[in-house]
Design a protein around this motif. Structure first.
Motif, PDB file in Angstrom:
ATOM      1  N   MET A   1      50.886  -4.183 -53.755  1.00 40.52           N
ATOM      2  CA  MET A   1      49.980  -4.568 -54.828  1.00 40.52           C
ATOM      3  C   MET A   1      48.765  -5.266 -54.221  1.00 40.52           C
ATOM      4  O   MET A   1      48.878  -6.354 -53.674  1.00 40.52           O
ATOM      5  N   PRO A   2      47.599  -4.662 -54.269  1.00 36.03           N
ATOM      6  CA  PRO A   2      46.417  -5.277 -53.665  1.00 36.03           C
ATOM      7  C   PRO A   2      45.925  -6.470 -54.485  1.00 36.03           C
ATOM      8  O   PRO A   2      46.001  -6.469 -55.706  1.00 36.03           O
ATOM      9  N   HIS A   3      45.457  -7.440 -53.771  1.00 35.47           N
ATOM     10  CA  HIS A   3      44.893  -8.638 -54.405  1.00 35.47           C
ATOM     11  C   HIS A   3      43.444  -8.764 -53.958  1.00 35.47           C
ATOM     12  O   HIS A   3      43.106  -8.457 -52.827  1.00 35.47           O
ATOM     13  N   THR A   4      42.619  -9.237 -54.862  1.00 34.06           N
ATOM     14  CA  THR A   4      41.244  -9.533 -54.506  1.00 34.06           C
ATOM     15  C   THR A   4      40.931 -10.949 -54.969  1.00 34.06           C
ATOM     16  O   THR A   4      41.580 -11.470 -55.877  1.00 34.06           O
ATOM     17  N   LEU A   5      39.973 -11.528 -54.342  1.00 31.01           N
ATOM     18  CA  LEU A   5      39.555 -12.881 -54.682  1.00 31.01           C
ATOM     19  C   LEU A   5      38.118 -12.812 -55.159  1.00 31.01           C
ATOM     20  O   LEU A   5      37.241 -12.350 -54.431  1.00 31.01           O
ATOM     21  N   ASP A   6      37.869 -13.267 -56.371  1.00 30.97           N
ATOM     22  CA  ASP A   6      36.518 -13.263 -56.934  1.00 30.97           C
ATOM     23  C   ASP A   6      35.768 -14.485 -56.419  1.00 30.97           C
ATOM     24  O   ASP A   6      36.039 -15.608 -56.824  1.00 30.97           O
ATOM     25  N   THR A   7      34.839 -14.244 -55.527  1.00 32.09           N
ATOM     26  CA  THR A   7      34.055 -15.332 -54.951  1.00 32.09           C
ATOM     27  C   THR A   7      32.643 -15.381 -55.533  1.00 32.09           C
ATOM     28  O   THR A   7      31.764 -16.032 -54.971  1.00 32.09           O
ATOM     29  N   THR A   8      32.454 -14.736 -56.668  1.00 30.47           N
ATOM     30  CA  THR A   8      31.155 -14.728 -57.335  1.00 30.47           C
ATOM     31  C   THR A   8      30.692 -16.161 -57.576  1.00 30.47           C
ATOM     32  O   THR A   8      31.446 -16.994 -58.063  1.00 30.47           O
ATOM     33  N   GLY A   9      29.454 -16.421 -57.247  1.00 25.99           N
ATOM     34  CA  GLY A   9      28.884 -17.741 -57.488  1.00 25.99           C
ATOM     35  C   GLY A   9      29.045 -18.716 -56.343  1.00 25.99           C
ATOM     36  O   GLY A   9      28.505 -19.817 -56.394  1.00 25.99           O
ATOM     37  N   LEU A  10      29.769 -18.324 -55.301  1.00 28.56           N
ATOM     38  CA  LEU A  10      29.893 -19.213 -54.135  1.00 28.56           C
ATOM     39  C   LEU A  10      28.707 -19.030 -53.207  1.00 28.56           C
ATOM     40  O   LEU A  10      28.201 -17.911 -53.057  1.00 28.56           O
ATOM     41  N   ARG A  19      36.785 -15.583 -48.141  1.00 28.08           N
ATOM     42  CA  ARG A  19      37.152 -14.171 -47.977  1.00 28.08           C
ATOM     43  C   ARG A  19      38.040 -13.972 -46.745  1.00 28.08           C
ATOM     44  O   ARG A  19      38.966 -13.161 -46.761  1.00 28.08           O
ATOM     45  N   GLN A  20      37.748 -14.694 -45.672  1.00 25.93           N
ATOM     46  CA  GLN A  20      38.588 -14.587 -44.472  1.00 25.93           C
ATOM     47  C   GLN A  20      40.007 -15.063 -44.772  1.00 25.93           C
ATOM     48  O   GLN A  20      40.981 -14.420 -44.371  1.00 25.93           O
ATOM     49  N   TRP A  21      40.119 -16.174 -45.489  1.00 24.85           N
ATOM     50  CA  TRP A  21      41.430 -16.710 -45.829  1.00 24.85           C
ATOM     51  C   TRP A  21      42.169 -15.721 -46.730  1.00 24.85           C
ATOM     52  O   TRP A  21      43.340 -15.399 -46.500  1.00 24.85           O
ATOM     53  N   ALA A  22      41.493 -15.190 -47.728  1.00 23.63           N
ATOM     54  CA  ALA A  22      42.112 -14.245 -48.653  1.00 23.63           C
ATOM     55  C   ALA A  22      42.521 -12.957 -47.933  1.00 23.63           C
ATOM     56  O   ALA A  22      43.574 -12.376 -48.231  1.00 23.63           O
ATOM     57  N   THR A  23      41.729 -12.514 -46.984  1.00 21.93           N
ATOM     58  CA  THR A  23      42.068 -11.314 -46.227  1.00 21.93           C
ATOM     59  C   THR A  23      43.357 -11.521 -45.458  1.00 21.93           C
ATOM     60  O   THR A  23      44.232 -10.647 -45.437  1.00 21.93           O
ATOM     61  N   ARG A  24      43.510 -12.672 -44.842  1.00 25.52           N
ATOM     62  CA  ARG A  24      44.754 -12.971 -44.120  1.00 25.52           C
ATOM     63  C   ARG A  24      45.944 -13.003 -45.070  1.00 25.52           C
ATOM     64  O   ARG A  24      46.986 -12.424 -44.787  1.00 25.52           O
ATOM     65  N   VAL A  25      45.787 -13.673 -46.192  1.00 23.20           N
ATOM     66  CA  VAL A  25      46.875 -13.776 -47.170  1.00 23.20           C
ATOM     67  C   VAL A  25      47.254 -12.389 -47.673  1.00 23.20           C
ATOM     68  O   VAL A  25      48.432 -12.076 -47.844  1.00 23.20           O
ATOM     69  N   GLY A  26      46.267 -11.549 -47.889  1.00 22.43           N
ATOM     70  CA  GLY A  26      46.531 -10.231 -48.442  1.00 22.43           C
ATOM     71  C   GLY A  26      47.058  -9.209 -47.454  1.00 22.43           C
ATOM     72  O   GLY A  26      47.760  -8.283 -47.837  1.00 22.43           O
ATOM     73  N   SER A  27      46.748  -9.378 -46.182  1.00 29.38           N
ATOM     74  CA  SER A  27      47.089  -8.338 -45.216  1.00 29.38           C
ATOM     75  C   SER A  27      48.242  -8.669 -44.287  1.00 29.38           C
ATOM     76  O   SER A  27      48.784  -7.767 -43.652  1.00 29.38           O
ATOM     77  N   ALA A  92      46.468 -19.920 -55.859  1.00 34.42           N
ATOM     78  CA  ALA A  92      45.930 -21.167 -55.307  1.00 34.42           C
ATOM     79  C   ALA A  92      44.530 -20.947 -54.733  1.00 34.42           C
ATOM     80  O   ALA A  92      43.638 -21.791 -54.903  1.00 34.42           O
ATOM     81  N   LEU A  93      44.321 -19.820 -54.057  1.00 35.26           N
ATOM     82  CA  LEU A  93      42.988 -19.502 -53.538  1.00 35.26           C
ATOM     83  C   LEU A  93      41.977 -19.409 -54.677  1.00 35.26           C
ATOM     84  O   LEU A  93      40.855 -19.920 -54.568  1.00 35.26           O
ATOM     85  N   ALA A  94      42.367 -18.778 -55.776  1.00 33.76           N
ATOM     86  CA  ALA A  94      41.472 -18.643 -56.928  1.00 33.76           C
ATOM     87  C   ALA A  94      41.138 -20.015 -57.520  1.00 33.76           C
ATOM     88  O   ALA A  94      39.977 -20.273 -57.888  1.00 33.76           O
ATOM     89  N   ASP A  95      42.119 -20.894 -57.598  1.00 36.57           N
ATOM     90  CA  ASP A  95      41.865 -22.252 -58.096  1.00 36.57           C
ATOM     91  C   ASP A  95      40.916 -23.006 -57.170  1.00 36.57           C
ATOM     92  O   ASP A  95      40.026 -23.732 -57.627  1.00 36.57           O
ATOM     93  N   LEU A  96      41.103 -22.822 -55.874  1.00 38.20           N
ATOM     94  CA  LEU A  96      40.218 -23.472 -54.911  1.00 38.20           C
ATOM     95  C   LEU A  96      38.792 -22.956 -55.055  1.00 38.20           C
ATOM     96  O   LEU A  96      37.837 -23.731 -55.019  1.00 38.20           O
ATOM     97  N   VAL A  97      38.635 -21.663 -55.246  1.00 35.82           N
ATOM     98  CA  VAL A  97      37.293 -21.085 -55.446  1.00 35.82           C
ATOM     99  C   VAL A  97      36.626 -21.730 -56.654  1.00 35.82           C
ATOM    100  O   VAL A  97      35.425 -22.034 -56.624  1.00 35.82           O
ATOM    101  N   GLU A  98      37.380 -21.940 -57.726  1.00 36.28           N
ATOM    102  CA  GLU A  98      36.814 -22.583 -58.922  1.00 36.28           C
ATOM    103  C   GLU A  98      36.251 -23.963 -58.569  1.00 36.28           C
ATOM    104  O   GLU A  98      35.176 -24.334 -59.032  1.00 36.28           O
ATOM    105  N   GLN A  99      36.958 -24.718 -57.772  1.00 35.48           N
ATOM    106  CA  GLN A  99      36.465 -26.036 -57.353  1.00 35.48           C
ATOM    107  C   GLN A  99      35.245 -25.913 -56.443  1.00 35.48           C
ATOM    108  O   GLN A  99      34.316 -26.712 -56.521  1.00 35.48           O
ATOM    109  N   LEU A 100      35.245 -24.902 -55.601  1.00 35.56           N
ATOM    110  CA  LEU A 100      34.125 -24.722 -54.662  1.00 35.56           C
ATOM    111  C   LEU A 100      32.853 -24.267 -55.363  1.00 35.56           C
ATOM    112  O   LEU A 100      31.761 -24.482 -54.837  1.00 35.56           O
TER     113      LEU A 100
END
Length: 116
Positions: A1-10, A19-27, A92-100
């Motif tokens: 199941m592929p996951h993506t991280l929405d980093t819009t607005g960062l 994106r690097q962190w999410a790539t590691r988590v996903g792959s 958790a990555l998505a929540d962190l992006v919201e804070q960032l």
């Protein structure tokens, strides 16, 4: 199941880190837990240098590191199913992006001309 991280607005600098962190988590696959923990440590260090830390950001960052470590441990256990921990790490990555999205650059970042 592929996951993506929405980093819009960062800002681009933060987007690259996340994106690097999410790539590691996903792959990362079985036996690759060390890659996840290394990326979590590197990303955490980068964020702490580049962003003015707030209590909410510190909490989100700590939760993301904990979720990443949990995934790493699952990947390193023989016969383990890492699906749940991977989903938790992405949440958790998505929540962190919201804070960032509302984070401010650190003084050091601004002095280097890397502010946003």
């Amino acid at each position: 199941m592929p996951h993506t991280l929405d980093t819009t607005g960062l800002p681009p600098l933060l987007e690259t880190i996340m994106r690097q962190w999410a790539t590691r988590v996903g792959s990362a696959g079985l036996g690759m837990g060390e890659m996840i923990t290394a990326e979590a440590a590197a990303s955490t260090g980068s964020l702490k240098r580049r962003v003015t830390m707030t209590p909410a950001l510190e909490i989100a960052l700590a939760r993301t590191v904990a979720a990443s470590v949990n995934l790493a441990q699952a990947l390193d256990r023989k016969g383990s199913n890492a699906t749940g921990p991977r989903v938790d790490a992405f949440a958790a990555l998505a929540d962190l992006v919201e804070q960032l999205r509302v984070a401010r650059p650190s003084d050091n970042t601004r002095s280097l001309g890397l502010g946003w």
